[in-house]
Design a protein around this motif. Sequence first.
Motif, PDB file in Angstrom:
ATOM      1  N   LEU A  53     -20.789   3.243   6.550  1.00  0.00           N
ATOM      2  CA  LEU A  53     -19.814   3.771   5.585  1.00  0.00           C
ATOM      3  C   LEU A  53     -18.642   2.807   5.412  1.00  0.00           C
ATOM      4  O   LEU A  53     -18.162   2.586   4.305  1.00  0.00           O
ATOM      5  N   GLU A  54     -18.178   2.248   6.523  1.00  0.00           N
ATOM      6  CA  GLU A  54     -17.055   1.299   6.439  1.00  0.00           C
ATOM      7  C   GLU A  54     -17.466   0.085   5.594  1.00  0.00           C
ATOM      8  O   GLU A  54     -16.712  -0.380   4.734  1.00  0.00           O
ATOM      9  N   ARG A  55     -18.663  -0.364   5.835  1.00  0.00           N
ATOM     10  CA  ARG A  55     -19.192  -1.495   5.071  1.00  0.00           C
ATOM     11  C   ARG A  55     -19.278  -1.135   3.587  1.00  0.00           C
ATOM     12  O   ARG A  55     -18.919  -1.939   2.721  1.00  0.00           O
ATOM     13  N   PHE A  56     -19.717   0.100   3.282  1.00  0.00           N
ATOM     14  CA  PHE A  56     -19.815   0.521   1.885  1.00  0.00           C
ATOM     15  C   PHE A  56     -18.443   0.481   1.218  1.00  0.00           C
ATOM     16  O   PHE A  56     -18.284  -0.060   0.127  1.00  0.00           O
ATOM     17  N   VAL A  57     -17.433   1.053   1.903  1.00  0.00           N
ATOM     18  CA  VAL A  57     -16.084   1.110   1.317  1.00  0.00           C
ATOM     19  C   VAL A  57     -15.567  -0.305   1.053  1.00  0.00           C
ATOM     20  O   VAL A  57     -15.054  -0.599  -0.031  1.00  0.00           O
ATOM     21  N   ALA A  58     -15.728  -1.196   2.045  1.00  0.00           N
ATOM     22  CA  ALA A  58     -15.206  -2.561   1.900  1.00  0.00           C
ATOM     23  C   ALA A  58     -15.942  -3.311   0.795  1.00  0.00           C
ATOM     24  O   ALA A  58     -15.323  -3.988  -0.033  1.00  0.00           O
ATOM     25  N   ASP A  59     -17.271  -3.187   0.746  1.00  0.00           N
ATOM     26  CA  ASP A  59     -18.044  -3.896  -0.283  1.00  0.00           C
ATOM     27  C   ASP A  59     -17.738  -3.339  -1.670  1.00  0.00           C
ATOM     28  O   ASP A  59     -17.599  -4.082  -2.641  1.00  0.00           O
ATOM     29  N   PHE A  60     -17.654  -2.001  -1.757  1.00  0.00           N
ATOM     30  CA  PHE A  60     -17.372  -1.360  -3.051  1.00  0.00           C
ATOM     31  C   PHE A  60     -16.019  -1.836  -3.565  1.00  0.00           C
ATOM     32  O   PHE A  60     -15.857  -2.150  -4.745  1.00  0.00           O
ATOM     33  N   ASP A  61     -15.061  -1.904  -2.643  1.00  0.00           N
ATOM     34  CA  ASP A  61     -13.707  -2.350  -3.010  1.00  0.00           C
ATOM     35  C   ASP A  61     -13.736  -3.793  -3.525  1.00  0.00           C
ATOM     36  O   ASP A  61     -13.127  -4.111  -4.546  1.00  0.00           O
ATOM     37  N   SER A  62     -14.479  -4.665  -2.827  1.00  0.00           N
ATOM     38  CA  SER A  62     -14.547  -6.067  -3.267  1.00  0.00           C
ATOM     39  C   SER A  62     -15.257  -6.175  -4.615  1.00  0.00           C
ATOM     40  O   SER A  62     -14.796  -6.880  -5.518  1.00  0.00           O
ATOM     41  N   ASP A  63     -16.386  -5.464  -4.748  1.00  0.00           N
ATOM     42  CA  ASP A  63     -17.162  -5.554  -5.992  1.00  0.00           C
ATOM     43  C   ASP A  63     -16.350  -5.061  -7.181  1.00  0.00           C
ATOM     44  O   ASP A  63     -16.369  -5.644  -8.255  1.00  0.00           O
ATOM     45  N   ALA A  64     -15.625  -3.941  -6.973  1.00  0.00           N
ATOM     46  CA  ALA A  64     -14.917  -3.324  -8.097  1.00  0.00           C
ATOM     47  C   ALA A  64     -13.504  -3.861  -8.249  1.00  0.00           C
ATOM     48  O   ALA A  64     -12.830  -3.556  -9.230  1.00  0.00           O
ATOM     49  N   GLY A  65     -13.043  -4.665  -7.278  1.00  0.00           N
ATOM     50  CA  GLY A  65     -11.665  -5.173  -7.320  1.00  0.00           C
ATOM     51  C   GLY A  65     -10.661  -4.023  -7.347  1.00  0.00           C
ATOM     52  O   GLY A  65      -9.694  -4.024  -8.106  1.00  0.00           O
ATOM     53  N   LEU A  66     -10.904  -3.010  -6.508  1.00  0.00           N
ATOM     54  CA  LEU A  66     -10.098  -1.778  -6.567  1.00  0.00           C
ATOM     55  C   LEU A  66      -8.658  -1.963  -6.112  1.00  0.00           C
ATOM     56  O   LEU A  66      -7.727  -1.583  -6.801  1.00  0.00           O
ATOM     57  N   THR A  67      -8.487  -2.530  -4.916  1.00  0.00           N
ATOM     58  CA  THR A  67      -7.128  -2.562  -4.368  1.00  0.00           C
ATOM     59  C   THR A  67      -6.486  -3.933  -4.557  1.00  0.00           C
ATOM     60  O   THR A  67      -7.097  -4.963  -4.324  1.00  0.00           O
ATOM     61  N   HIS A  68      -5.292  -3.912  -5.009  1.00  0.00           N
ATOM     62  CA  HIS A  68      -4.512  -5.141  -5.154  1.00  0.00           C
ATOM     63  C   HIS A  68      -3.231  -4.942  -4.363  1.00  0.00           C
ATOM     64  O   HIS A  68      -2.329  -4.249  -4.823  1.00  0.00           O
ATOM     65  N   GLU A  69      -3.213  -5.518  -3.174  1.00  0.00           N
ATOM     66  CA  GLU A  69      -2.013  -5.337  -2.359  1.00  0.00           C
ATOM     67  C   GLU A  69      -0.897  -6.227  -2.879  1.00  0.00           C
ATOM     68  O   GLU A  69      -1.144  -7.366  -3.281  1.00  0.00           O
TER      69      GLU A  69
END
Length: 440
Positions: free
Chosen positions: A101-117
């Motif tokens: 699940l952690e891997r899914f969240v991190a990969d999904f975030d990278s693929d979708a460019g979700l978070t921009h700190e």
Amino acid sequence: MSQDNQFKEVNESYTLPEAVREAQRCLHCKVPACKKGCPISNDIPDWIAELAKGNFGNAMHIINNRSNLPAVCGRVCGHERQCEGNCVLARKGEHINIGKLERFVADFDSDAGLTHEAIPEKSRGRVAVIGSGPAGLTIAGDLARKGFAVEIFEMESEPGGVLMYGIPEYRLPKEVVRREIKKIENLGVMFHLNTTVGEQLTVDDLFKRGFDAIFMGTGTGVPKRLNISGNNHPAVRQAIRYLRRVSLYESGLIDRSEVIVGNGDRVFVIGCGNTAIDAARTAIRMGSSEVTVVYHRTVDQMKALRSEYEDAVNEGVKFLWNTSITNIEALDGEHLRSVTVETEGEPPRIVPADHVVMAVGSAPAARIVSTTTGIEVDDKGYVLTRDNPYGMSTRKGVFAGGDVSNRPATVVHAMRDAKQVAEGIERYVDAIKLLAAIDH
Ligand code: SF4
């Protein structure tokens, strides 16, 4: 195993519906045993709850509070001994697949460019980080988020340390490591590659450049050698060097002929930690005809994760327990003739062999401490550090963490230590800045 796919990642990712379904199984325990089992106290039930509702960005934010490398941890952490092994559902054999699940969240975030700190203003001081493995990257990410200007000095041509050159592609794809590092770079961390501290410049040079603190996260790059007759032959390789060569070959930086273990060879691997298993599985992927891991203790005493061992068995790696290699007989050139194998309670036997790969541990290099003064090490070369400020060596302003001070451990244990050292550096730099302001 198809040669085309020999280094393809072995574990499949969740699809989005699968990840949400898995997250929805979590009981959100009031006292979460999973979190207790995590060395960096990841807020597991909190981000799983967000994931279960489809709030992927929120899940990523919660993970980022504790980890700079979730796509890595989701893949290579020892979940079976940590979060998943502690999950209350593990008693029924139905633990939540937290790593996946952690891997899914991190990969999904990278693929979708979700978070921009947001990049924090760098106003609290300058920190040099030597080495960009898990400890160095953790320090850099934590301190950059807290407003420090961080510069990383890395001897290799790509950052990542053991993540890039030690863990094989089929367990941790290099693209995943690169994406995680990009996120740390996006926090304003600067990288100096092909730069070896202790050769091109010293710790003293770094202080002269105006750094307020220096972190040594240089790991353990010097492999240990067992004292076996014949072990100086070129066909006896060190596992960490073998894995590095295969990484370079996969990245197209060296030719196949420079990776000498593989191609129909009969290979013996000595040791049974995760590096030994990585070397054995890699030797299979490089086309070895027979790979045997030799360990002087039992299966229950091996340091490797059970899941890694089982995968190795399924891929055809053989294991000899309570067994040692006591002699290596060499041919001229790049191959051996045979090894002498001794299993407890049995007479020694001579077995044909082409290569031996040693994976019996490693120790820190002396490159940095020998080119400056005041950094004391113990009799094995590990940097001595103190608890206040946490991680500072015997030299003021020089900190150490991860394997170089704590002895080789897992990625997440190096990260846990580095997080504490980051706090030590923060306190130290704030204190010297305050003192300097009072003096003026
Ligand atoms: Fe969820 Fe298991 Fe953690 Fe409980 S222990 S919160 S079920 S992951």
